[in-house]
Scaffold this motif. Structure first.
Motif, PDB file in Angstrom:
ATOM      1  N   ASN A  66       0.887  -1.206  -0.092  1.00 36.86           N
ATOM      2  CA  ASN A  66       0.070  -0.005  -0.039  1.00 36.86           C
ATOM      3  C   ASN A  66       0.927   1.287  -0.060  1.00 36.86           C
ATOM      4  O   ASN A  66       0.640   2.158  -0.696  1.00 36.86           O
ATOM      5  CB  ASN A  66      -1.090  -0.019   1.206  1.00 36.86           C
ATOM      6  N   VAL A 129      -0.841   4.205   4.080  1.00 34.50           N
ATOM      7  CA  VAL A 129      -0.404   3.455   5.236  1.00 34.50           C
ATOM      8  C   VAL A 129      -0.753   2.010   5.101  1.00 34.50           C
ATOM      9  O   VAL A 129       0.060   1.028   5.239  1.00 34.50           O
ATOM     10  CB  VAL A 129      -0.792   4.113   6.451  1.00 34.50           C
ATOM     11  N   LEU A 130      -1.825   1.591   5.287  1.00 34.53           N
ATOM     12  CA  LEU A 130      -2.502   0.171   5.196  1.00 34.53           C
ATOM     13  C   LEU A 130      -3.413  -0.193   4.055  1.00 34.53           C
ATOM     14  O   LEU A 130      -4.502   0.715   3.966  1.00 34.53           O
ATOM     15  CB  LEU A 130      -3.138  -0.111   6.753  1.00 34.53           C
ATOM     16  N   CYS A 162      -5.634   5.204  -0.448  1.00 29.27           N
ATOM     17  CA  CYS A 162      -4.941   4.322  -1.257  1.00 29.27           C
ATOM     18  C   CYS A 162      -5.709   2.659  -0.900  1.00 29.27           C
ATOM     19  O   CYS A 162      -5.572   2.328   0.157  1.00 29.27           O
ATOM     20  CB  CYS A 162      -3.554   4.007  -1.086  1.00 29.27           C
ATOM     21  N   PRO A 165      -9.306   2.728   3.352  1.00 32.67           N
ATOM     22  CA  PRO A 165      -9.103   3.864   4.285  1.00 32.67           C
ATOM     23  C   PRO A 165      -8.419   3.143   5.522  1.00 32.67           C
ATOM     24  O   PRO A 165      -8.723   2.327   5.862  1.00 32.67           O
ATOM     25  CB  PRO A 165     -10.180   4.524   4.622  1.00 32.67           C
ATOM     26  N   SER A 166      -7.149   3.397   5.688  1.00 28.11           N
ATOM     27  CA  SER A 166      -6.324   2.716   6.870  1.00 28.11           C
ATOM     28  C   SER A 166      -7.207   2.859   8.061  1.00 28.11           C
ATOM     29  O   SER A 166      -7.603   3.791   8.650  1.00 28.11           O
ATOM     30  CB  SER A 166      -4.912   3.415   7.033  1.00 28.11           C
TER      31      SER A 166
HETATM   32  K   LIG Z   1      -4.779   3.330   2.658  1.00 25.97           K
END
Ligand SMILES: [K+]
Ligand SMILES: NC(=O)C1=CN([C@@H]2O[C@H](COP(=O)(O)OP(=O)(O)OC[C@H]3O[C@@H](n4cnc5c(N)ncnc54)[C@H](O)[C@@H]3O)[C@@H](O)[C@H]2O)[C@H](O)CC1
Length: 513
Positions: A66, A129-130, A162, A165-166
């Motif tokens: 990610n 991030v995740l 991305c 949502p983290s």
């Molecule tokens: K993300």
């Protein structure tokens, strides 16, 4: 659990299924992972350019792929002349594989160590991030980063996520701790269930699916991507029989609606009118004898059968006469307006257990089974439960908050325990089978947020069951017809002021759209 999804559901692969698809594309179809990542980054780039057309962008990258996507979008943004700050959470040496390659390809200033304060001074943040590799609540520095991105969003910074949502579980929509709340999410290859199910749906914002070139089932037999869920599509309506010139009311099937009590005669009326408008051949309400006149007068197209009652509430003595009527019925809706009298709850349990026809259990019919879901598992005919969140909480003996946070898990638990299909109502209505199949409604029908529309849904599903539509298809098609009718009402008369009767009247048009 992978159940083969019907063609009228668009796959929503969960995290494991998506990872399997990524791996299959790389290993079996020879698409380099770095190419998949580049395509993902390009799709994310286009969304960022649209959502944050100017100003500085902070790209916050985790240590997995990610984060790798984030490094791609940082490069593309810089190549497009944008001011970009890259915040790298791991040490650079921790990056591996395609993420590492994209760290080396990054042009311009090297990534900086994560600087929380800087996130409040930019125009936009990319949350890389995740993604589908996350497990549990964000931990450590990752948790701090997710906290900070969420706080920056609260301060008006535009966040673009991305893939996921983290902090949101891609497979269920659950948020274990804190999660990013994005203006929009670029998700790769297919939406994940967690972007369609609350609370994840609210964290994702606008969801844009980016095609990264993973081939469909072109004979190459991708891994079973049905381990997640499926999005209900218009194609489900093709499962519904249509009236032909030679049709008679008997082809349409007979729906019985059993319920009503003093002050609550509207619910069975709405459910029965909906069943008629959804195509039932003929509809009959089974109601307390002392209230029968109300129904005689109210709806010419619906017949009524008075049942023995006490003070306007149905009691166990009404089970036998009700069963007599059921011998000639094709589906039963049990519960609308039944009321909370203890005798009525016992009536509902006895009738549900003895009724050997497809059953839609709703409202106080559900409440009568609080803590007794297993009683329904011995029913021989199909059962569809249509709870809203509060009714599911009562059925399972949990708090409303838990249902709000764990919709899919708890709908699955109820379906398994009751041996029934569960339709958990909401903007993200879920339809879950005991075998584990999951369908999610696209929702977006705010006109449905008014009293009585639940009764309308119950009658609609019963009409389809009465027409011998396979129960999972009947539940999904009923949800889709109901949603479309709600959208028609919203367009025709406006969301504000729409009432359940308007939704009933729009059901025929909903089939045509
Ligand atoms: K993300
Ligand atoms: N696989 C591919 O070909 C493509 C993947 N794409 C992108 O990759 C991610 C999935 O990447 P993966 O490396 O599997 O996982 P993540 O990037 O989500 O990162 C997981 C990373 O973070 C650590 N971690 C997991 N949970 C937590 C937590 N709760 N707190 C802190 N840290 C956590 C874990 O150790 C891992 O190192 C996918 O979403 C796409 O964005 C491409 O888009 C397409 C090709």
């Amino acid at each position: 659990m992978s159940a083969v999804l019907p063609a009228w559901l668009d796959p929503l692969p969960d995290a494991a299924a998506q990872r399997a698809l990524d791996g299959w594309a790389i290993e079996q179809r020879g698409i380099p992972g770095i190419e998949l990542m580049e395509r993902a980054g390009r799709g994310l780039f286009e969304l960022v350019q649209r959502c944050v057309p100017d100003g500085t962008i902070a790209v916050v990258c985790g240590k997995g792929n990610n984060g790798g996507d984030g490094l791609v979008v940082a490069r593309l943004l810089r190549e497009a002349g944008r001011e970009v700050d890259v915040h790298l959470l791991p040490d650079p040496g921790e990056l591996e594989g395609d993420a590492r390659t994209n760290l080396e390809r990054l042009c311009g200033a090297p990534p900086r160590i994560f600087n929380p304060g800087a996130l409040f001074e930019v125009a936009g943040i990319v949350d890389a991030v995740l993604g589908t590799g996350a497990s549990g609540a964000p931990r450590g520095l990752v948790g701090d980063a997710v906290d900070t991105i969420a706080a920056a969003a609260d301060h008006g910074v535009t966040v673009v996520a991305c893939d996921v949502p983290s902090g949101v579980d891609a497979s269920t929509g659950e948020v274990a701790g804190v999660a990013v709340r994005a203006r929009a999410t670029a998700t790769f290859h297919a939406a994940k269930p967690g972007l369609w199910i609350a609370p994840g749906k609210q964290h994702a914002g606008e969801v844009v699916v980016v095609d990264i070139g993973i081939p469909g089932d072109d004979g190459g037999r991708p891994p079973a991507t049905v381990a997640g869920a499926g999005a209900i599509t218009a194609a489900v309506l093709a499962e519904l029989p249509s009236r032909g010139a030679a049709s008679t009311k008997f082809d349409g099937g007979s729906v019985l609606v059993c319920g009503g009590s003093t002050g609550l005669t509207g619910a069975p009326s709405l459910a029965s009118a909906a069943a008629a408008r959804a195509g039932a051949g003929y509809v009959t309400v089974l109601v307390p004898a002392s209230l029968n006149l109300v129904f005689e007068v109210r709806q010419a197209e619906v017949m009524s059968v008075p049942l023995p009652d006490e003070d306007g509430a149905l009691m166990p003595a009404a089970v036998a006469p009700a069963l007599e009527r059921l011998e000639r019925a094709d589906a039963l809706v049990l519960g609308p307006g039944l009321g909370r009298a203890e005798g009525s709850a016992q009536f509902a349990r006895d009738l549900a257990a003895a009724a050997n026809v497809p059953l839609v259990l709703d409202a106080d019919g559900l409440n009568a089974h609080a803590g007794r879901l297993e009683d329904l598992a011995s029913r021989r005919a199909p059962t569809v439960l249509t709870p809203h969140g509060g009714e599911l909480a009562r059925l399972l003996g949990v708090g409303n908050e838990e249902v709000r946070g764990r919709r899919l898990a708890l709908a699955r638990e109820a379906a398994h325990r009751a041996g029934a299909i569960v339709v958990l109502k909401g903007d993200d209505t879920l339809v879950v089978t005991p075998a584990g199949a999951v369908a999610v409604s696209p929702g977006d029908a705010p006109a449905l947020a008014t009293a009585g529309t639940g009764d309308v849904l119950g009658g609609t599903i019963a009409a389809l069951l009465a027409r011998r539509v396979e129960p999972f298809a009947a539940a999904c098609a009923g949800v889709e017809l109901h949603r479309r009718a709600g959208r028609i009402v919203g367009e025709r008369i406006g969301v504000e002021g729409a009432i359940a009767g308007d939704v009933i009247d729009a059901l025929p048009a909903a089939r045509r759209r």
